[in-house]
Design a protein around this motif. Structure first.
Motif, PDB file in Angstrom:
ATOM      1  N   UNK A 288     -33.176   2.454  34.805  1.00 49.17           N
ATOM      2  CA  UNK A 288     -32.716   2.549  33.413  1.00 49.17           C
ATOM      3  C   UNK A 288     -33.428   3.673  32.675  1.00 49.17           C
ATOM      4  N   UNK A 289     -34.725   3.875  32.978  1.00 57.42           N
ATOM      5  CA  UNK A 289     -35.437   4.988  32.342  1.00 57.42           C
ATOM      6  C   UNK A 289     -34.808   6.318  32.752  1.00 57.42           C
ATOM      7  N   UNK A 290     -34.472   6.454  34.043  1.00 55.22           N
ATOM      8  CA  UNK A 290     -33.796   7.666  34.494  1.00 55.22           C
ATOM      9  C   UNK A 290     -32.450   7.836  33.816  1.00 55.22           C
ATOM     10  N   UNK A 291     -31.729   6.730  33.672  1.00 54.66           N
ATOM     11  CA  UNK A 291     -30.433   6.755  32.987  1.00 54.66           C
ATOM     12  C   UNK A 291     -30.600   7.201  31.534  1.00 54.66           C
ATOM     13  N   UNK A 292     -31.624   6.656  30.863  1.00 50.22           N
ATOM     14  CA  UNK A 292     -31.858   7.006  29.465  1.00 50.22           C
ATOM     15  C   UNK A 292     -32.186   8.487  29.315  1.00 50.22           C
ATOM     16  N   UNK A 293     -32.988   9.012  30.249  1.00 48.28           N
ATOM     17  CA  UNK A 293     -33.342  10.434  30.185  1.00 48.28           C
ATOM     18  C   UNK A 293     -32.118  11.298  30.455  1.00 48.28           C
ATOM     19  N   UNK A 294     -31.339  10.922  31.479  1.00 48.24           N
ATOM     20  CA  UNK A 294     -30.126  11.676  31.791  1.00 48.24           C
ATOM     21  C   UNK A 294     -29.140  11.657  30.643  1.00 48.24           C
ATOM     22  N   UNK A 295     -28.975  10.494  30.022  1.00 47.90           N
ATOM     23  CA  UNK A 295     -28.056  10.401  28.887  1.00 47.90           C
ATOM     24  C   UNK A 295     -28.560  11.236  27.721  1.00 47.90           C
ATOM     25  N   UNK A 296     -29.887  11.267  27.535  1.00 52.91           N
ATOM     26  CA  UNK A 296     -30.455  12.082  26.460  1.00 52.91           C
ATOM     27  C   UNK A 296     -30.161  13.556  26.694  1.00 52.91           C
ATOM     28  N   UNK A 297     -30.273  14.005  27.961  1.00 50.79           N
ATOM     29  CA  UNK A 297     -30.031  15.415  28.281  1.00 50.79           C
ATOM     30  C   UNK A 297     -28.581  15.795  27.987  1.00 50.79           C
ATOM     31  N   UNK A 298     -27.645  14.998  28.486  1.00 50.21           N
ATOM     32  CA  UNK A 298     -26.229  15.321  28.276  1.00 50.21           C
ATOM     33  C   UNK A 298     -25.809  15.110  26.821  1.00 50.21           C
TER      34      UNK A 298
END
Length: 709
Positions: free
Chosen positions: A487-497
């Motif tokens: 989920x942390x990776x997902x949150x970071x990826x979503x923040x980038x996009x």
């Protein structure tokens, strides 16, 4: 417009459906038994501590929220607004901001209420029924948070669009969500890590007692922290990502397609919620089964159903029925397929980032095993190896982000009408972000399941339940650690996009403002312009400042926590013998006061800096600021989160009996590494995500108001 509003009502209805399903699920969770009186008392202590913190946090934020509300409302009287135009100021924008802030808080309260009430029920389910029932209770509690986040975000955006019919005006909804999320992330991170560090350093290292031992005065605060950091904090983070990405996509789509471009993100979000609801029914396991497999099936079901729905929706919306003839399209089938592929790119990044994060943070993979081996020669080599793993973990995720951006750019541009490829590419990138975030309901559910399982294990330990109960809760907790990392990776990826979509929407908004001043030319962000580089350097420095202040906040609060725990061990007779009762509430109070006091400075920096850059240095400098902050912020988020996760699981690997096990020299070194990693992965790293999006949403508001390049 009538067609538009009809489809917007569908988005609002599905958002309400997600919220209703969450409340029905919560009701089913609460029907389960809380177990013994001791289990109930421990659970109530955790719940009271969590709710007390939430209440104080939001009370502290009321003046901040009111000031911004008044400023947004009053700006309409200070800025000349041409008749018939839409600017992101005035009553509609102020109301949108307030609704975003309130919805973010409501989502946090619903999720916190669910997870703190499910911990004892999960432990009792493991004791009375077994692993399958314990997974069912804990996951349903997480699903309440996940569907509350997605449902409230979609409902809020849809209703505001129906009311004000302008994506630019309702961007303040995303700003309200972003501002609250930043404080929730930072405050929750400071609370949870102050408690965790204090509990570990004194309890584990000095007193030599197990984790979650009832003799440790900080153990209740530690369990409270799991909820305020990993449940409320993560939920607020993804709530704002969902809202900000949806509104940015609506803004870009409006200029390209008219109402079709506005309504597609709303309906894609609706499809994601329906897919997540269906996916929850696939999370099942047997007594000998693997809970991780059950959760993966739920996630894959959600992704596949979302992809199918996106294909059908794109074919329906991007056609001559919904796109005006003056937009210049020749082949509507190609248009829809290009946008569908961009959505799929976002779904692929979702899965890929999860697997990459697991690789660098799992105690079954080489990076973490290498840190554990390094612990044999002391804390210094443990920390050196952990830093190296964190730095290395940045490279491949950034390649996937770049790949998703390039693929979205390429596939949508391929099908764009002649002369429109640039703006089409921007919409494709926004669709990749929407594709990723459309599954937020399931991802947040998986993340929030983790604190429930962790707390259930703590209650089993403190209530002195049998060893087989703790084995079941430990099995769920181990899976929860993995889902939290994913989920942390997902949150970071979503923040980038999301940041890229916001940046694109900002440039589009500024272009309209300055097209006349530029003689009809494009607003270009050119790195050879000194003012742009000034903005880049200022933006790139902000993540370091925020990371430093949040990390120091954890250190200061942990110092007070350690002193308090030592005092209680020293002054309260019978604690170690189990005859004296620790003063748990004092540790909770220390963590609460520290979190509330220390979260304000980073929050002010996040909100004020882009305003100063925009009005003092101009629109081009603000564009550079966004570019620098986004790039450095994403890199920092990946580095800090993955390094901290790797240190944590290296410690757990040794505690499982490897390399000498607990109380060995490698274990002591690993505990030091984990202590360093705690604020990295749960405070400073997660703070980067809302920091990026606060800057983006503020810039969207500022863009049309700036008066110089």
């Amino acid at each position: 417009m009538e067609q538009s509003m009809t489809l917007a009502y569908i988005g609002a209805a599905v958002g309400a459906l997600g919220l209703i399903f969450a409340l029905v699920t919560l009701s089913s969770v609460l029907k389960n038994s809380m177990g013994t009186d001791k289990m109930r008392d421990i659970s109530l202590a955790v719940q009271e501590g969590a709710m007390a913190y939430m209440n104080r946090q939001y009370k502290t934020l009321i003046p901040f929220t009111v000031v911004i509300f008044i400023v947004l409302w009053a700006l309409q009287y200070l800025i000349e607004v041409p008749e018939g135009s839409h600017l992101p100021v005035g009553a509609p924008s102020a109301i949108s901001f307030l609704v975003g802030a309130i919805c973010s808080a409501i989502a946090g309260y619903i999720g916190m209420n669910s997870t703190t009430k499910a911990n004892a029920r999960t432990a009792e389910a493991a004791r009375s029924h077994g692993l399958a029932k314990a997974l069912d209770v804990s996951f349903k509690a997480g699903a309440v948070m996940g569907l509350s986040v997605a449902g409230l975000a979609l409902l809020g955006v849809s209703v505001l669009y129906i009311l004000f019919q302008s994506p630019l005006v309702i961007n303040s909804f995303a700003f309200g969500a972003s501002a609250i999320a930043f404080f929730a992330r930072v405050g929750g991170g400071i609370f949870t890590k102050a408690a965790d560090v204090g509990a570990d350093l004194v309890g584990k290292v000095e007193a030599g007692i197990p984790e979650d031992d009832p003799r440790n005065p900080a153990t209740i605060a530690d369990n409270v922290g799991d909820n305020v950091g990993d449940t409320a904090g993560m939920g607020a983070d993804l709530f704002e990502s969902y809202a900000a990405t949806t509104i940015a996509a609506m803004l870009i789509g409006n200029s390209l397609f008219g109402f079709a471009g506005v309504i597609f993100p709303l309906l894609l979000g609706a499809i994601g919620i329906v897919a997540a609801i269906i996916g929850t029914f696939f999370v099942r396991t047997s007594e000998e089964g693997n809970p991780q497999t059950a959760l993966n099936i739920g996630l894959w079901t959600t992704n596949i159903l979302t992809a199918i729905g996106a294909y059908l929706l794109a074919n329906s919306i991007f056609s001559d029925t919904y796109i005006p003839a003056d937009k210049g399209f020749e082949s509507f089938g190609n248009v829809s397929f290009g946008i569908f592929l961009a959505v799929v790119a976002g779904l692929i990044v979702n899965v890929a980032i999860g697997y990459l994060t697991e690789h660098y943070t799992s105690d079954k993979k080489a990076p973490v095993l290498g840190i554990a081996e390094a612990s044999k020669s002391g804390a210094a080599t443990n920390i050196i190896n952990g830093l190296a793993v964190g730095m290395e973990s940045v490279f491949f995720p950034m390649l996937f982000f770049a790949g998703a951006i390039f693929f979205s750019f390429w596939t949508v541009t391929t099908y764009a009408p002649e002369g429109m490829s640039g703006m089409w590419a921007i919409y494709g990138i926004a669709m990749a972000a929407m594709g990723m975030l459309s599954t937020s309901g399931m991802v947040v559910a998986m993340d929030s399941f983790g604190p429930v399982a962790d707390n259930a294990g703590g209650i089993a330990e403190m209530a002195e339940l049998s060893e087989d109960v703790r084995e079941k809760t430990d099995k769920l907790d181990a899976v929860g650690n993995t889902t939290a990392a994913i989920a942390k990776g997902f949150a970071i990826g979503s923040a980038a996009l999301t940041a890229l979509a916001l940046f694109s929407a900002y440039v589009e908004g500024v272009q309209h403002k300055f097209s006349e001043a530029l003689g009809g030319g494009a607003f270009v962000v050119n790195l050879t312009e000194p003012i742009v580089l000034v903005g880049v350097f200022i933006g790139g420095a902000i993540p370091f400042l925020v990371a430093a202040r949040t990390m120091r906040a954890v250190g200061d609060a942990a110092f007070d926590m350690v002193a308090e725990v030592r005092r209680q061990f020293r002054e309260i007779p019978g604690i170690m013998e189990g005859t004296g009762k620790p003063e748990y509430n004092k540790c909770v109070d220390i963590a609460t006061k520290a979190a509330i006091a220390k979260m304000m400075f980073p929050g002010i920096v996040a909100v004020v800096t882009p305003v100063l850059v925009g009005f003092i240095l101009g629109a081009q400098a603000l564009a550079g600021f966004l570019g620098g902050l986004t790039t450095v912020g994403v890199l920092m988020a990946l580095f800090l989160s993955n390094a901290g996760g790797a240190w944590d699981n290296a410690k757990k690997y040794i505690e499982a009996g490897h390399l000498g096990g607990k109380k060995s020299e490698p274990h002591k070194a690993a505990v030091v590494g984990d202590t360093v990693g705690d604020p990295c992965k749960d405070t400073s790293g997660p703070a980067m995500n809302p920091l990026i999006k606060v800057a983006g949403t503020i810039s969207l508001i500022l863009g049309p108001l700036l008066t110089k390049l």
